[in-house]
Design a protein around this motif. Structure first.
Motif, PDB file in Angstrom:
ATOM      1  N   UNK A   1     -13.629  13.764   3.855  1.00  0.00           N
ATOM      2  CA  UNK A   1     -12.596  13.374   2.908  1.00  0.00           C
ATOM      3  C   UNK A   1     -12.035  12.015   3.318  1.00  0.00           C
ATOM      4  N   UNK A   2     -12.140  11.036   2.404  1.00  0.00           N
ATOM      5  CA  UNK A   2     -11.730   9.684   2.748  1.00  0.00           C
ATOM      6  C   UNK A   2     -10.501   9.244   1.971  1.00  0.00           C
ATOM      7  N   UNK A   3      -9.703  10.155   1.453  1.00  0.00           N
ATOM      8  CA  UNK A   3      -8.561   9.769   0.645  1.00  0.00           C
ATOM      9  C   UNK A   3      -7.425   9.270   1.508  1.00  0.00           C
ATOM     10  N   UNK A   4      -7.092   7.990   1.357  1.00  0.00           N
ATOM     11  CA  UNK A   4      -6.001   7.400   2.105  1.00  0.00           C
ATOM     12  C   UNK A   4      -4.666   8.033   1.797  1.00  0.00           C
ATOM     13  N   UNK A   5      -4.504   8.551   0.581  1.00  0.00           N
ATOM     14  CA  UNK A   5      -3.248   9.194   0.208  1.00  0.00           C
ATOM     15  C   UNK A   5      -2.957  10.346   1.161  1.00  0.00           C
TER      16      UNK A   5
ATOM     17  N   UNK B   1       0.838  -1.202   0.000  1.00  0.00           N
ATOM     18  CA  UNK B   1       0.000   0.000   0.000  1.00  0.00           C
ATOM     19  C   UNK B   1       0.875   1.255   0.000  1.00  0.00           C
ATOM     20  N   UNK B   2       1.919   1.245   0.819  1.00  0.00           N
ATOM     21  CA  UNK B   2       2.815   2.402   0.879  1.00  0.00           C
ATOM     22  C   UNK B   2       3.498   2.633  -0.462  1.00  0.00           C
ATOM     23  N   UNK B   3       3.945   1.557  -1.105  1.00  0.00           N
ATOM     24  CA  UNK B   3       4.597   1.701  -2.410  1.00  0.00           C
ATOM     25  C   UNK B   3       3.625   2.229  -3.455  1.00  0.00           C
ATOM     26  N   UNK B   4       2.373   1.810  -3.361  1.00  0.00           N
ATOM     27  CA  UNK B   4       1.352   2.299  -4.294  1.00  0.00           C
ATOM     28  C   UNK B   4       1.120   3.789  -4.104  1.00  0.00           C
ATOM     29  N   UNK B   5       1.075   4.234  -2.848  1.00  0.00           N
ATOM     30  CA  UNK B   5       0.897   5.656  -2.555  1.00  0.00           C
ATOM     31  C   UNK B   5       2.078   6.454  -3.098  1.00  0.00           C
TER      32      UNK B   5
ATOM     33  N   UNK C   1      -4.624   1.671  -8.749  1.00  0.00           N
ATOM     34  CA  UNK C   1      -5.842   1.807  -9.551  1.00  0.00           C
ATOM     35  C   UNK C   1      -7.052   2.093  -8.672  1.00  0.00           C
ATOM     36  N   UNK C   2      -7.077   1.497  -7.470  1.00  0.00           N
ATOM     37  CA  UNK C   2      -8.196   1.726  -6.545  1.00  0.00           C
ATOM     38  C   UNK C   2      -8.249   3.183  -6.111  1.00  0.00           C
ATOM     39  N   UNK C   3      -7.081   3.810  -5.898  1.00  0.00           N
ATOM     40  CA  UNK C   3      -7.058   5.229  -5.531  1.00  0.00           C
ATOM     41  C   UNK C   3      -7.647   6.084  -6.646  1.00  0.00           C
ATOM     42  N   UNK C   4      -7.313   5.734  -7.879  1.00  0.00           N
ATOM     43  CA  UNK C   4      -7.870   6.474  -9.019  1.00  0.00           C
ATOM     44  C   UNK C   4      -9.371   6.233  -9.124  1.00  0.00           C
TER      45      UNK C   4
ATOM     46  N   UNK D   1       4.977 -16.185  -8.275  1.00  0.00           N
ATOM     47  CA  UNK D   1       6.065 -15.706  -7.415  1.00  0.00           C
ATOM     48  C   UNK D   1       5.585 -14.561  -6.538  1.00  0.00           C
ATOM     49  N   UNK D   2       6.301 -14.359  -5.433  1.00  0.00           N
ATOM     50  CA  UNK D   2       5.943 -13.280  -4.510  1.00  0.00           C
ATOM     51  C   UNK D   2       6.097 -11.915  -5.173  1.00  0.00           C
ATOM     52  N   UNK D   3       7.130 -11.722  -5.978  1.00  0.00           N
ATOM     53  CA  UNK D   3       7.350 -10.431  -6.630  1.00  0.00           C
ATOM     54  C   UNK D   3       6.214 -10.102  -7.592  1.00  0.00           C
ATOM     55  N   UNK D   4       5.736 -11.123  -8.315  1.00  0.00           N
ATOM     56  CA  UNK D   4       4.602 -10.905  -9.220  1.00  0.00           C
ATOM     57  C   UNK D   4       3.339 -10.546  -8.427  1.00  0.00           C
ATOM     58  N   UNK D   5       3.148 -11.264  -7.318  1.00  0.00           N
ATOM     59  CA  UNK D   5       1.972 -10.998  -6.481  1.00  0.00           C
ATOM     60  C   UNK D   5       2.032  -9.587  -5.900  1.00  0.00           C
ATOM     61  N   UNK D   6       3.205  -9.194  -5.376  1.00  0.00           N
ATOM     62  CA  UNK D   6       3.357  -7.857  -4.794  1.00  0.00           C
ATOM     63  C   UNK D   6       3.121  -6.775  -5.841  1.00  0.00           C
ATOM     64  N   UNK D   7       3.657  -6.978  -7.035  1.00  0.00           N
ATOM     65  CA  UNK D   7       3.472  -5.994  -8.109  1.00  0.00           C
ATOM     66  C   UNK D   7       1.995  -5.839  -8.457  1.00  0.00           C
ATOM     67  N   UNK D   8       1.271  -6.961  -8.475  1.00  0.00           N
ATOM     68  CA  UNK D   8      -0.162  -6.907  -8.783  1.00  0.00           C
ATOM     69  C   UNK D   8      -0.931  -6.204  -7.670  1.00  0.00           C
ATOM     70  N   UNK D   9      -0.561  -6.478  -6.424  1.00  0.00           N
ATOM     71  CA  UNK D   9      -1.231  -5.822  -5.294  1.00  0.00           C
ATOM     72  C   UNK D   9      -0.990  -4.324  -5.322  1.00  0.00           C
ATOM     73  N   UNK D  10       0.255  -3.919  -5.589  1.00  0.00           N
ATOM     74  CA  UNK D  10       0.581  -2.490  -5.666  1.00  0.00           C
ATOM     75  C   UNK D  10      -0.204  -1.820  -6.778  1.00  0.00           C
TER      76      UNK D  10
END
Length: 248
Positions: A219-223, A33-37, A194-197, A180-189
């Motif tokens: 205001x509910x923006x997690x960012x 979540x932090x990396x996505x932000x 996309x959810x923020x948008x 793989x974990x890296x693929x999963x993490x990239x998809x989660x990020x």
């Protein structure tokens, strides 16, 4: 935070050796979540740099004058771009010199008026004709205006709902198995970003449809929450566990 901190220090309820714990919601403690932000914010900063150059160029072409855009000008330009250069309330076409410079006729207005909800998020802002905002919109919700159907028709023509549908489909496609974990993490990020948008565009449309303000609406923006938390921690480090003087 500064006011509270100084009061507690003056009242001797805390001192420099006090242990401070900043609590976040669970999702903001998540590394993905932090990396996505962070990615979301980097993209916004890149867009702001692009908008700065566009303002300089377009304003010079329109007026023959040079201008150094302020943060407020950049926000106005972003809203102008979202609205495809029209006022959602009146349908009037907006030129760049109509909202930037010394003789403006359009400015930022709050979809849900600040007098009725303390929401200063970008989701709650549009570029609106000054006179309409002052004389007609006032403290009304868009749904309380006599031309609400026309307003919603303009929003429909902008394709905001199409953005919502596309983002929803993109998010759904990311809920697949990853080896793989890296693929999963990239998809989660990517999902988080996309959810923020998606939340942003849903929030924009929701405010124009709203017939009443729900209890607790804010205001509910997690960012924004993430940024506040980051700077709160940096600020508190200047007082606790350091030799820095107490801020005044």
């Amino acid at each position: 935070l500064r006011i509270l901190l100084n009061k507690l220090l003056r009242d001797r309820k805390i001192d420099r050796d006090t242990k401070i714990r900043i609590e976040f919601s669970r999702e903001l403690n998540d590394a993905n979540k932090r990396k996505a932000i962070e990615s979301y914010q980097r993209n916004r900063e890149a867009e702001n740099r692009k908008y700065t150059e566009e303002i300089r160029r377009q304003y010079r072409e329109a007026t023959g004058l040079d201008i150094e855009p302020s943060d407020d000008d950049i926000l106005k330009y972003r809203l102008w771009d979202e609205q495809k250069h029209i006022c959602l309330y009146t349908g009037k076409t907006i030129g760049i010199a109509d909202f930037i410079g010394s003789n403006t006729h359009f400015d930022i207005e709050h979809t849900i008026p600040r007098s009725r909800c303390n929401d200063n998020s970008q989701e709650n802002k549009t570029l609106c004709e000054n006179r309409f905002n002052r004389d007609i919109k006032q403290a009304k919700l868009p749904s309380e205006l006599s031309n609400h159907a026309e307003i919603m028709a303009r929003i429909e023509s902008l394709g905001w709902q199409d953005k919502i549908d596309i983002l929803s489909k993109q998010i759904d496609k990311l809920y697949v198995y990853h080896s793989t974990k890296s693929e999963k993490d990239a998809a989660i990020q990517r999902r988080h970003e996309l959810q923020m948008k998606l939340d942003y565009w849903k929030g924009k449309v929701e405010r124009f449809k709203m017939t009443e303000i729900p209890d607790g609406f804010a205001n509910r923006q997690g960012v924004d929450i993430g940024i506040i938390g980051r700077y709160a921690r940096l600020y508190l480090k200047t007082v606790f566990g350091s030799s820095a003087s107490v801020p005044r």
